[in-house]
Write an enzyme that holds these catalytic residues in place. Structure first.
Site, PDB file in Angstrom:
ATOM      1  N   ASN A   7      -6.692  -2.592  -8.263  1.00 61.95           N
ATOM      2  CA  ASN A   7      -6.615  -3.022  -6.820  1.00 61.95           C
ATOM      3  C   ASN A   7      -7.122  -4.476  -8.011  1.00 61.95           C
ATOM      4  O   ASN A   7      -7.475  -4.654  -8.800  1.00 61.95           O
ATOM      5  CB  ASN A   7      -6.929  -2.739  -6.212  1.00 61.95           C
ATOM      6  CG  ASN A   7      -6.784  -4.190  -5.127  1.00 61.95           C
ATOM      7  OD1 ASN A   7      -7.477  -5.668  -5.327  1.00 61.95           O
ATOM      8  ND2 ASN A   7      -7.059  -4.331  -3.998  1.00 61.95           N
ATOM      9  N   HIS A  10      -8.887  -9.374  -7.583  1.00 60.36           N
ATOM     10  CA  HIS A  10     -10.148 -10.222  -8.050  1.00 60.36           C
ATOM     11  C   HIS A  10      -9.920 -10.550  -9.561  1.00 60.36           C
ATOM     12  O   HIS A  10     -10.952 -12.129  -9.573  1.00 60.36           O
ATOM     13  CB  HIS A  10     -11.326  -9.264  -7.814  1.00 60.36           C
ATOM     14  CG  HIS A  10     -12.126  -8.903  -5.831  1.00 60.36           C
ATOM     15  ND1 HIS A  10     -11.100  -9.441  -5.174  1.00 60.36           N
ATOM     16  CD2 HIS A  10     -12.351  -7.507  -5.379  1.00 60.36           C
ATOM     17  CE1 HIS A  10     -12.145  -9.257  -3.828  1.00 60.36           C
ATOM     18  NE2 HIS A  10     -11.832  -8.069  -4.325  1.00 60.36           N
ATOM     19  N   HIS A  43      -3.260  -6.750  -2.652  1.00 58.89           N
ATOM     20  CA  HIS A  43      -3.740  -7.746  -0.948  1.00 58.89           C
ATOM     21  C   HIS A  43      -2.973  -9.173  -0.666  1.00 58.89           C
ATOM     22  O   HIS A  43      -3.844  -9.916  -0.868  1.00 58.89           O
ATOM     23  CB  HIS A  43      -5.332  -6.734  -0.397  1.00 58.89           C
ATOM     24  CG  HIS A  43      -5.112  -6.902   1.089  1.00 58.89           C
ATOM     25  ND1 HIS A  43      -6.003  -7.153   1.230  1.00 58.89           N
ATOM     26  CD2 HIS A  43      -4.253  -7.371   2.196  1.00 58.89           C
ATOM     27  CE1 HIS A  43      -6.948  -7.263   3.147  1.00 58.89           C
ATOM     28  NE2 HIS A  43      -4.676  -7.847   3.395  1.00 58.89           N
ATOM     29  N   ARG A  45      -3.453 -11.880   1.321  1.00 61.94           N
ATOM     30  CA  ARG A  45      -4.063 -12.091   2.918  1.00 61.94           C
ATOM     31  C   ARG A  45      -3.904 -13.151   3.348  1.00 61.94           C
ATOM     32  O   ARG A  45      -3.340 -14.060   3.215  1.00 61.94           O
ATOM     33  CB  ARG A  45      -5.549 -11.888   2.624  1.00 61.94           C
ATOM     34  CG  ARG A  45      -6.362 -10.781   2.243  1.00 61.94           C
ATOM     35  CD  ARG A  45      -7.168 -10.739   1.690  1.00 61.94           C
ATOM     36  NE  ARG A  45      -8.515 -11.099   3.735  1.00 61.94           N
ATOM     37  CZ  ARG A  45      -9.705  -9.804   3.652  1.00 61.94           C
ATOM     38  NH1 ARG A  45      -9.359  -9.008   3.008  1.00 61.94           N
ATOM     39  NH2 ARG A  45      -9.519 -10.401   5.212  1.00 61.94           N
ATOM     40  N   ARG A  49      -6.595 -15.723   0.693  1.00 64.20           N
ATOM     41  CA  ARG A  49      -7.348 -16.059  -0.506  1.00 64.20           C
ATOM     42  C   ARG A  49      -7.554 -15.917  -1.677  1.00 64.20           C
ATOM     43  O   ARG A  49      -8.909 -16.827  -2.500  1.00 64.20           O
ATOM     44  CB  ARG A  49      -9.270 -15.727   0.383  1.00 64.20           C
ATOM     45  CG  ARG A  49      -9.028 -14.080  -0.033  1.00 64.20           C
ATOM     46  CD  ARG A  49     -10.374 -13.874   0.231  1.00 64.20           C
ATOM     47  NE  ARG A  49     -10.414 -13.550   2.033  1.00 64.20           N
ATOM     48  CZ  ARG A  49     -11.731 -12.730   2.691  1.00 64.20           C
ATOM     49  NH1 ARG A  49     -11.999 -12.099   2.532  1.00 64.20           N
ATOM     50  NH2 ARG A  49     -10.803 -13.266   3.863  1.00 64.20           N
ATOM     51  N   GLU A  70      -1.188  -4.060   0.200  1.00 64.67           N
ATOM     52  CA  GLU A  70      -1.428  -3.798   0.945  1.00 64.67           C
ATOM     53  C   GLU A  70      -1.447  -5.143   1.959  1.00 64.67           C
ATOM     54  O   GLU A  70      -1.167  -6.172   1.587  1.00 64.67           O
ATOM     55  CB  GLU A  70      -3.193  -4.011   1.019  1.00 64.67           C
ATOM     56  CG  GLU A  70      -3.190  -3.376  -0.088  1.00 64.67           C
ATOM     57  CD  GLU A  70      -5.119  -2.746  -0.254  1.00 64.67           C
ATOM     58  OE1 GLU A  70      -5.490  -4.021  -0.066  1.00 64.67           O
ATOM     59  OE2 GLU A  70      -5.696  -2.142  -1.238  1.00 64.67           O
ATOM     60  N   THR A 101     -12.354  -5.844   3.102  1.00 62.30           N
ATOM     61  CA  THR A 101     -12.168  -5.195   4.100  1.00 62.30           C
ATOM     62  C   THR A 101     -12.795  -3.904   4.615  1.00 62.30           C
ATOM     63  O   THR A 101     -14.145  -3.857   3.580  1.00 62.30           O
ATOM     64  CB  THR A 101     -11.108  -4.246   3.406  1.00 62.30           C
ATOM     65  OG1 THR A 101      -9.700  -4.831   2.938  1.00 62.30           O
ATOM     66  CG2 THR A 101     -10.083  -2.979   4.944  1.00 62.30           C
ATOM     67  N   GLU A 151      -4.975   6.299   3.136  1.00 64.27           N
ATOM     68  CA  GLU A 151      -5.934   6.535   2.002  1.00 64.27           C
ATOM     69  C   GLU A 151      -7.587   6.496   3.060  1.00 64.27           C
ATOM     70  O   GLU A 151      -7.549   5.426   3.667  1.00 64.27           O
ATOM     71  CB  GLU A 151      -5.673   4.966   1.837  1.00 64.27           C
ATOM     72  CG  GLU A 151      -6.392   4.627   0.546  1.00 64.27           C
ATOM     73  CD  GLU A 151      -6.576   3.013  -0.430  1.00 64.27           C
ATOM     74  OE1 GLU A 151      -5.516   3.297  -0.432  1.00 64.27           O
ATOM     75  OE2 GLU A 151      -7.540   2.114  -0.803  1.00 64.27           O
ATOM     76  N   HIS A 190     -12.509   2.108  -2.524  1.00 67.37           N
ATOM     77  CA  HIS A 190     -12.584   0.955  -1.779  1.00 67.37           C
ATOM     78  C   HIS A 190     -14.254   1.213  -2.217  1.00 67.37           C
ATOM     79  O   HIS A 190     -14.622   2.340  -2.043  1.00 67.37           O
ATOM     80  CB  HIS A 190     -12.670   0.709  -0.406  1.00 67.37           C
ATOM     81  CG  HIS A 190     -13.219  -0.222   0.470  1.00 67.37           C
ATOM     82  ND1 HIS A 190     -14.728  -1.451   0.456  1.00 67.37           N
ATOM     83  CD2 HIS A 190     -12.678  -2.176   0.539  1.00 67.37           C
ATOM     84  CE1 HIS A 190     -14.484  -2.678   0.621  1.00 67.37           C
ATOM     85  NE2 HIS A 190     -13.543  -2.418   1.258  1.00 67.37           N
TER      86      HIS A 190
HETATM   87  N1  PXP Z   1      -7.989   0.415  -1.381  1.00 63.93           N
HETATM   88  C1  PXP Z   1      -8.173  -1.096  -0.234  1.00 63.93           C
HETATM   89  C2  PXP Z   1      -7.256  -0.399   1.121  1.00 63.93           C
HETATM   90  C3  PXP Z   1      -8.906  -1.958  -0.160  1.00 63.93           C
HETATM   91  O1  PXP Z   1      -8.779  -3.113   0.906  1.00 63.93           O
HETATM   92  C4  PXP Z   1      -8.859  -2.555  -1.305  1.00 63.93           C
HETATM   93  C5  PXP Z   1      -9.947  -3.769  -1.060  1.00 63.93           C
HETATM   94  O2  PXP Z   1      -9.303  -4.689  -1.543  1.00 63.93           O
HETATM   95  C6  PXP Z   1      -9.220  -1.597  -2.277  1.00 63.93           C
HETATM   96  C7  PXP Z   1      -8.738   0.109  -2.186  1.00 63.93           C
HETATM   97  C8  PXP Z   1     -10.129  -1.823  -3.359  1.00 63.93           C
HETATM   98  O3  PXP Z   1     -11.740  -1.735  -3.619  1.00 63.93           O
HETATM   99  P1  PXP Z   1     -12.831  -2.378  -4.551  1.00 63.93           P
HETATM  100  O4  PXP Z   1     -11.830  -3.525  -4.689  1.00 63.93           O
HETATM  101  O5  PXP Z   1     -14.641  -2.125  -3.769  1.00 63.93           O
HETATM  102  O6  PXP Z   1     -12.379  -0.861  -5.614  1.00 63.93           O
END
Ligand code: PXP
Length: 243
Positions: A7, A10, A43, A45, A49, A70, A101, A151, A190
């Protein structure tokens, strides 16, 4: 061993902190693929952001592995997801005030909207997954709504310590076994990091882990390639089958 999907949100968070053109999340995603990532997740959003609409267009044009988008159930976001060309969609809850999330989608409470959204995204060409807590009622409803994937939200496990962590891990394992037994395919993610990922990766039948923050943060110190390589090495050390 589950596949590692990254992902990249960030990387965009850092860029948006200064509204600059760098660091470029697309270049980072391509470097992640070079380093062995088997899929790229982002994602978009509603508050924009981190990931921007133009990022999704660029990712679609340049990602070579698999693009997983996402999306919340908001109409604007669903319409964008539908035309994104992503191969996979993960439907998530979204709340404006949250830092990230927070919980899984309430599939039971949102059944009516999901009954429309799942076929809609499926006909745009992507496999739909529902981001849910390891709760058997939610899993049964995901099956009833004919989502191919869930998921599992690993956030509670990731935050827990001691005996609570072991219990949360068992809930994830039981939820995965139950989902698999009723014909659902299972991903997870997550809050996973270099310390807490191996036990989750060892749960049989989890096909894919979505990991973002910890790998992006590690890459600040060691670069993208090593940050991904270190996580891949941890996954390689686990023996669970994803079949
Ligand atoms: N899976 C989903 C559905 C998420 O919303 C996120 C965070 O955006 C992640 C996985 C990844 O989470 P993390 O950034 O904490 O590894």
């Amino acid at each position: 061993m589950p596949r590692l999907h990254i992902n990249i949100d960030h990387v965009a968070t850092l860029r948006q902190a200064r509204r600059e053109a760098f660091p470029d999340p697309i270049a980072w995603a391509l470097a992640a693929e070079e380093a062995g990532a088997e899929g790229i997740t982002c994602h978009l959003r509603k508050d924009r952001r981190h990931i921007q609409d133009a990022d999704v267009v660029q990712l679609r044009a340049q990602v070579k592995t698999l693009l997983n988008l996402e999306s919340s159930l908001d109409e604007e976001m669903l319409a964008l997801a539908e035309k994104s060309g992503a191969e996979a969609f993960c439907l998530v809850p979204e709340n404006r005030e949250e830092v990230t999330t927070e919980g899984g989608l309430n599939v039971v409470g949102e059944a009516a909207r999901l009954r429309e959204a799942i076929p809609r995204l499926t006909s745009s060409g992507g496999l739909v997954s529902l981001f849910i807590d390891p709760d058997l009622k939610q899993i049964d409803m995901a099956r009833e709504l004919q989502a191919p994937f869930i998921e599992l939200h690993t956030g509670e496990y990731a935050k827990a310590t001691g005996a609570a962590r072991q219990e949360a891990l068992e809930r994830l394992a039981n939820a995965t076994a139950h989902a698999k037994s009723i014909g659902l395919r299972v991903n997870a993610g997550h809050g996973l990091d270099y310390e807490n990922t191996p036990p989750v990766a060892s749960i049989p039948h989890i096909e894919e882990l979505n990991i973002g923050f910890a790998i992006v943060a590690r890459s600040v110190f060691v670069g993208v390639s090593r940050a991904i390589g270190e996580m891949q090495n941890l996954l390689d050390g686990t023996t669970a089958s994803r079949a």
